[in-house]
Design a protein around this motif. Structure first.
Motif, PDB file in Angstrom:
ATOM      1  N   GLU A  74       0.917  -1.276  -0.113  1.00 26.13           N
ATOM      2  CA  GLU A  74      -0.148  -0.101   0.026  1.00 26.13           C
ATOM      3  C   GLU A  74       0.892   1.343  -0.010  1.00 26.13           C
ATOM      4  O   GLU A  74       0.455   2.408  -0.615  1.00 26.13           O
ATOM      5  N   LEU A  75       1.783   1.113   0.753  1.00 29.48           N
ATOM      6  CA  LEU A  75       2.806   2.414   0.901  1.00 29.48           C
ATOM      7  C   LEU A  75       3.436   2.530  -0.479  1.00 29.48           C
ATOM      8  O   LEU A  75       3.582   3.965  -0.956  1.00 29.48           O
ATOM      9  N   GLU A  76       3.854   1.578  -1.201  1.00 27.47           N
ATOM     10  CA  GLU A  76       4.397   1.579  -2.435  1.00 27.47           C
ATOM     11  C   GLU A  76       3.628   2.402  -3.423  1.00 27.47           C
ATOM     12  O   GLU A  76       3.894   3.221  -4.219  1.00 27.47           O
ATOM     13  N   SER A  77       2.409   1.827  -3.462  1.00 30.65           N
ATOM     14  CA  SER A  77       1.479   2.258  -4.494  1.00 30.65           C
ATOM     15  C   SER A  77       1.037   3.744  -3.960  1.00 30.65           C
ATOM     16  O   SER A  77       1.123   4.717  -5.091  1.00 30.65           O
ATOM     17  N   LEU A  78       1.015   4.422  -3.131  1.00 34.25           N
ATOM     18  CA  LEU A  78       1.023   5.878  -2.522  1.00 34.25           C
ATOM     19  C   LEU A  78       2.266   6.590  -2.779  1.00 34.25           C
ATOM     20  O   LEU A  78       2.211   7.826  -3.626  1.00 34.25           O
TER      21      LEU A  78
END
Length: 220
Positions: free
Chosen positions: A125-129
């Motif tokens: 999720e962090l990488e997508s953000l």
């Protein structure tokens, strides 16, 4: 490490990121590399995250000042993402379009390591953000300066909010940087940060040189 036929190679600037734990010497090596790039007749832009822009400087004061106190890990991640969006849109992309060698002290990997492995947020999720915030702009080369957290933290002065975390937090961060590098050796180099600054700089130059030789439009 040869960047031949790499899809990240541009016809203009070169993008280099320094990553690593606290006290690994990123700032020192970033400055040394910028000086060397300029000595080669090329334009260097030296910057950092958080804080490379006016807005970023304000966000940096919030997220690193111990007086801020505890933040929700998600809040912290969003502050870093906002800094990245402003940094890429207003500074990094224009500099690359002008043909500069952009050298940043921290980038997306720090979010993945600190807020992901460190804070135990979901890394995917962090990488997508982070990729959304940066328009999926990735460095041509990321230099990971690896140091035992106990040594690195011992080099620091008065700790900020992040430096003040327990050593176990910093050990998770260190391992995640190493895992990222191991997964993409074409775009990473890991260097022992316990060596002398001069020796590390020589290794950095050896790693960055091929990217400068291949790219076009980076003359000063």
């Amino acid at each position: 490490m040869q960047p031949t036929d790499d899809p990240l190679v541009t016809e203009v600037g070169v993008f280099v990121a320094f990553e690593g734990g606290e006290g690994s010497g990123k700032s020192t090596q970033s400055h040394l590399l910028a000086t060397w790039v300029e000595s080669q007749g090329k334009t260097a832009l030296l910057t950092r995250e958080p804080g490379g822009t006016g807005v970023g400087a304000m966000l940096r004061s919030i997220v690193l000042d111990p007086a801020t106190g505890d933040l929700s890990p998600r809040t912290e991640a969003l502050i870093y993402a906002a800094d990245k969006a402003e940094h890429v849109d207003t500074l990094i992309l224009p500099a690359l379009a002008d043909g500069a060698v952009v050298i940043t002290d921290r980038y997306v990997d720090s979010t993945l390591a600190y807020q992901g492995a460190g804070r135990a947020l979901h890394v995917g999720e962090l990488e997508s953000l982070a990729r959304w915030a940066t328009a999926d702009l990735r460095p041509h080369l990321t230099v990971v300066l690896d140091v035992d957290p106990r040594i690195g933290l011992g080099r620091a002065g008065e700790p900020d909010r992040i430096e003040g975390e327990p050593v176990e937090f910093h050990e998770r961060v260190r391992q995640h940087f190493l895992d990222l590098a191991a997964a993409d050796p074409a775009h990473y180099v890991v260097l022992d940060a316990s060596e002398s600054p001069e020796a590390i700089h020589d290794r950095v130059v050896a790693a960055v040189g091929p990217w400068l030789a291949q790219a076009r439009g980076v003359e000063a």
